[in-house]
Design a protein around this motif. Sequence first.
Motif, PDB file in Angstrom:
ATOM      1  N   ASN A 170       0.769  -1.130   0.002  1.00  0.00           N
ATOM      2  CA  ASN A 170       0.038   0.087   0.023  1.00  0.00           C
ATOM      3  C   ASN A 170       0.915   1.374  -0.297  1.00  0.00           C
ATOM      4  N   GLY A 171       0.232   2.388  -0.663  1.00  0.00           N
ATOM      5  CA  GLY A 171       0.939   3.527  -0.385  1.00  0.00           C
ATOM      6  C   GLY A 171       2.045   3.866  -1.475  1.00  0.00           C
ATOM      7  N   MET A 186     -16.423   3.924   0.973  1.00  0.00           N
ATOM      8  CA  MET A 186     -17.280   4.350   2.220  1.00  0.00           C
ATOM      9  C   MET A 186     -16.269   5.653   2.514  1.00  0.00           C
ATOM     10  N   PRO A 187     -17.289   6.606   2.976  1.00  0.00           N
ATOM     11  CA  PRO A 187     -16.824   8.135   3.138  1.00  0.00           C
ATOM     12  C   PRO A 187     -15.305   8.107   3.877  1.00  0.00           C
ATOM     13  N   TRP A 188     -15.231   7.403   5.177  1.00  0.00           N
ATOM     14  CA  TRP A 188     -14.018   7.425   5.780  1.00  0.00           C
ATOM     15  C   TRP A 188     -12.847   6.615   5.173  1.00  0.00           C
ATOM     16  N   ASN A 189     -12.812   5.967   3.936  1.00  0.00           N
ATOM     17  CA  ASN A 189     -11.748   5.286   3.408  1.00  0.00           C
ATOM     18  C   ASN A 189     -11.082   6.062   2.402  1.00  0.00           C
ATOM     19  N   ARG A 220      -8.668   8.399  -2.551  1.00  0.00           N
ATOM     20  CA  ARG A 220      -7.541   9.047  -3.325  1.00  0.00           C
ATOM     21  C   ARG A 220      -7.193   8.195  -4.533  1.00  0.00           C
ATOM     22  N   VAL A 221      -7.195   6.953  -4.447  1.00  0.00           N
ATOM     23  CA  VAL A 221      -6.908   6.148  -5.618  1.00  0.00           C
ATOM     24  C   VAL A 221      -7.836   6.424  -6.806  1.00  0.00           C
ATOM     25  N   VAL A 222      -9.092   6.531  -6.839  1.00  0.00           N
ATOM     26  CA  VAL A 222     -10.181   6.871  -7.729  1.00  0.00           C
ATOM     27  C   VAL A 222      -9.816   8.232  -8.149  1.00  0.00           C
ATOM     28  N   GLU A 223      -9.845   9.106  -7.432  1.00  0.00           N
ATOM     29  CA  GLU A 223      -9.357  10.756  -7.549  1.00  0.00           C
ATOM     30  C   GLU A 223      -8.239  10.648  -8.685  1.00  0.00           C
TER      31      GLU A 223
END
Length: 180
Positions: free
Chosen positions: A105-106, A135-138, A143-146
């Motif tokens: 990750n990251g 989920m809004p808190w994820n 950030r991945v999809v943005e």
Amino acid sequence: MDTNSPVYIRRYEPSDAPAQLELRLRNRTFMAPYDPVRPASFYTLEGQREQLERSLAGWEKDEEYAFAVCLVEGGELIGRVALSSVVRGAWQNANLGYFIDSAHNGKGFATEAVRQAVAFAFGEAGLHRVQAAIMPWNRPSIRVVEKAGFRLEGLAVKYLRIHGQWEDHRIYAVTNDSIE
């Protein structure tokens, strides 16, 4: 695929079941807050074989396109990205799901895998739209999809049953006319 990419996606093969099982077992606790409650059989070799068989059958029926995410260097299977619930007709849409081994990750691997899956969706699969529910808190997944060019479209209240409870999800989407 970007020739400088550290990862690539490929169609699953039945022989991926042992590596997929290892990946799922290694990330079981890490993924628990993001996944539906799964039966114990899911975390067995037979369970993973069944998952792969369903994915391959979905591919043949134009209902799902599931990919192994692999490292370019060494070919290790480190994740999964899938275009599921493919709908043709007037919608030409698929849902996007993905995960990367917590050890990786990251590093931008999920973003690159998503970009490659979207390129497949708009190229070979001929889709018009791909959407993701997060989920809004994820924040890491958002950030991945943005970074992959998705836009926020709205909030779906109590959208999916995740980790034993109904969770709100933000709906993100990208269309084939909005990608560079």
